[in-house]
Design a protein around this motif. Structure first.
Motif, mmCIF file in Angstrom:
data_model
loop_
_atom_site.group_PDB
_atom_site.id
_atom_site.type_symbol
_atom_site.label_atom_id
_atom_site.label_comp_id
_atom_site.label_asym_id
_atom_site.label_seq_id
_atom_site.Cartn_x
_atom_site.Cartn_y
_atom_site.Cartn_z
ATOM 1 N N ARG A 1 -5.979 5.917 -3.024
ATOM 2 C CA ARG A 1 -6.652 5.844 -4.336
ATOM 3 C C ARG A 1 -6.164 4.626 -5.132
ATOM 4 O O ARG A 1 -6.865 4.117 -5.998
ATOM 5 N N TYR A 2 -4.948 4.143 -4.829
ATOM 6 C CA TYR A 2 -4.434 2.950 -5.523
ATOM 7 C C TYR A 2 -4.938 1.681 -4.841
ATOM 8 O O TYR A 2 -5.407 0.759 -5.503
ATOM 9 N N LYS B 1 -7.776 3.735 -10.605
ATOM 10 C CA LYS B 1 -6.687 4.630 -10.184
ATOM 11 C C LYS B 1 -6.811 5.988 -10.887
ATOM 12 O O LYS B 1 -6.597 7.035 -10.287
ATOM 13 N N TYR C 1 0.837 -1.194 0.000
ATOM 14 C CA TYR C 1 0.000 0.000 0.000
ATOM 15 C C TYR C 1 0.871 1.243 0.000
ATOM 16 O O TYR C 1 1.907 1.291 0.639
ATOM 17 N N TYR D 1 -8.204 -2.125 -12.428
ATOM 18 C CA TYR D 1 -7.361 -1.440 -11.446
ATOM 19 C C TYR D 1 -6.887 -0.094 -11.990
ATOM 20 O O TYR D 1 -6.992 0.948 -11.334
#
Ligand code: PLP
Length: 398
Positions: free
Chosen positions: A55-56, A240, A51, A236
């Motif tokens: 936001r990702y 993002k 992590y 994904y």
């Protein structure tokens, strides 16, 4: 393992330093640090998972995604899949449409029986950017086949439609979409993973508004998309960039909701069937729409596809009632709440003419079978006898 067991345990107990928390904490942090910045460098480069920035990816949201992935892939034969969470059901639908890799001029075939905002997103946002929208009823075979023959790249249906609870044969729809060269997205919100897991039936994307049955307590918005692992980079990457992420607190509430999802949904289905059968026999009720009733046009498909359950939502028509009569009936309700959502522990009653189908003309509504005397009821966890008594005292006197 059974879905009931997975609902309790899946996604939880990621090791955090010295100890393992029984319940995943709410990681309210935008940014995550490591002792060595080389680690952050490897995470940023995708060589290592971890992590960096919420936001990702966020650990609480990731726990929810692991749990939903486990529920959505029960019985899919262990195929590799991935799940991503978003800030609402609409954000999840938007993400899945974009992930399908459509180009200008491509066609999207959408069931005309889906959630109104899904059609509006396609019509008002994506069509002006160059997608061509085809609308057809999956329940009308010639109409649906003619639309498929126009070679759409993406097909969108709902497992159970709103508010007439039409049920789509997902295995047949997936096979037909594949034969036509299209991907299939199924909005599984009304069914929940307890009734059906579309990936095992051949769908490419299963989307849920987790705001409804999955969170289940009327306190958290959210959405998820589950798809084959090869779709993961697109889903994904788009999240993002578009930024429609789920907050850690909502993720935590939703993960908590999942623990009781199998119990809640089974009880809601039992109560809805009991109530649908009772309402069928009342003189003030003209017609009951519930796939668990033998009289429903999709009863056989639902019985084969949903493992003996038929959902927690039903709709009924009140004999001779006009708009003012329905509003008076709603005002007299003491237990059922008059609200737009569904799938919650509280029973919620919605009047489509006033809410979800307000923007249609009476003629358009008549054509899709939504009459002025139709109401939809999402059955909660109250005693079904109490709910029936509430409906009875609120109905117009014969
Ligand atoms: C509510 C709903 C949505 C939209 O979800 P939100 O969480 O409100 O954005 C999409 N599809 C169906 C079938 C729904 O019921």
């Amino acid at each position: 393992m059974d879905i009931t067991t997975l609902a309790v345990h899946a996604g939880e107990r990621e090791k955090a330093g010295e100890f393992v928390p029984v319940s995943t904490p709410i990681h309210n942090s935008t940014t995550f640090l490591y002792e060595q910045v080389e680690r952050t460098d490897r995470i940023a480069g995708g060589e290592e998972t971890g992590y960096m920035y919420t936001r990702y990816a966020n650990p609480t949201v990731a726990a929810l995604e692991r749990a939903m992935l486990a529920l959505e892939t029960v019985g899919s034969g262990g195929g590799e899949a991935a799940c991503f969470a978003y800030g609402s059901g609409m954000a999840a639908i938007h993400a899945a449409i974009l992930a399908a890799g459509l180009r200008q001029g491509d066609r999207v075939l959408c069931s005309s029986e889906v959630y109104g905002s899904t059609v509006s997103l396609l019509m008002n946002v994506l069509a002006p950017l160059g997608l061509e929208l085809l609308l057809a009823r999956p329940s009308a075979a010639p109409e649906w086949e003619a639309a498929l023959a126009r070679q759409p790249r993406l097909v969108i249906v709902e497992a159970i439609s709103n508010p007439l609870l039409r049920v789509v044969d997902l295995r047949a729809t997936a096979a037909a979409a594949r034969a036509a060269g299209a991907k299939l997205m199924v909005d599984t919100t009304f069914a929940s993973p307890i009734l059906c897991r579309p990936l095992a039936l051949g769908a490419d994307y299963s989307v849920h508004s987790t705001t409804k049955f999955i969170a289940g307590h009327g306190d958290a918005m959210g959405g998820v998309v589950t798809a084959a692992a090869e779709e993961a980079p697109a889903l994904y990457g788009l999240r993002k960039l578009a930024g429609g992420v789920l907050g850690p607190f909502e993720a935590w509430l939703t993960l908590r909701g999942i623990k009781t999802l199998p119990l809640r949904v089974r009880r809601q289905c039992e109560s809805a069937l009991h109530m649908a059968r009772a309402l069928e026999s009342w003189p003030q009720i003209e017609r009951v729409h519930y796939p668990g009733l033998a009289a429903h046009s999709d009863h056989a498909v639902a019985a084969a596809q949903f493992g003996g359950l038929f959902g927690g939502v039903l709709a009924f028509e009140i004999r001779g009632a006009r708009r003012a009569d329905i509003l008076a009936f709603m005002n007299r309700l003491r237990l059922c709440l008059c609200g737009t959502s569904l799938g919650d522990v509280q029973s919620l009653l919605l009047y489509p003419v006033m809410a979800s189908h307000r923007d249609l003309s009476p003629a358009q509504r008549e054509r899709i079978g939504i009459r002025e005397n139709l109401v939809r009821l999402s059955v909660g966890l109250e005693d079904p006898g109490d709910l029936l008594a509430d409906l009875k005292q609120a109905l117009p006197r014969a």
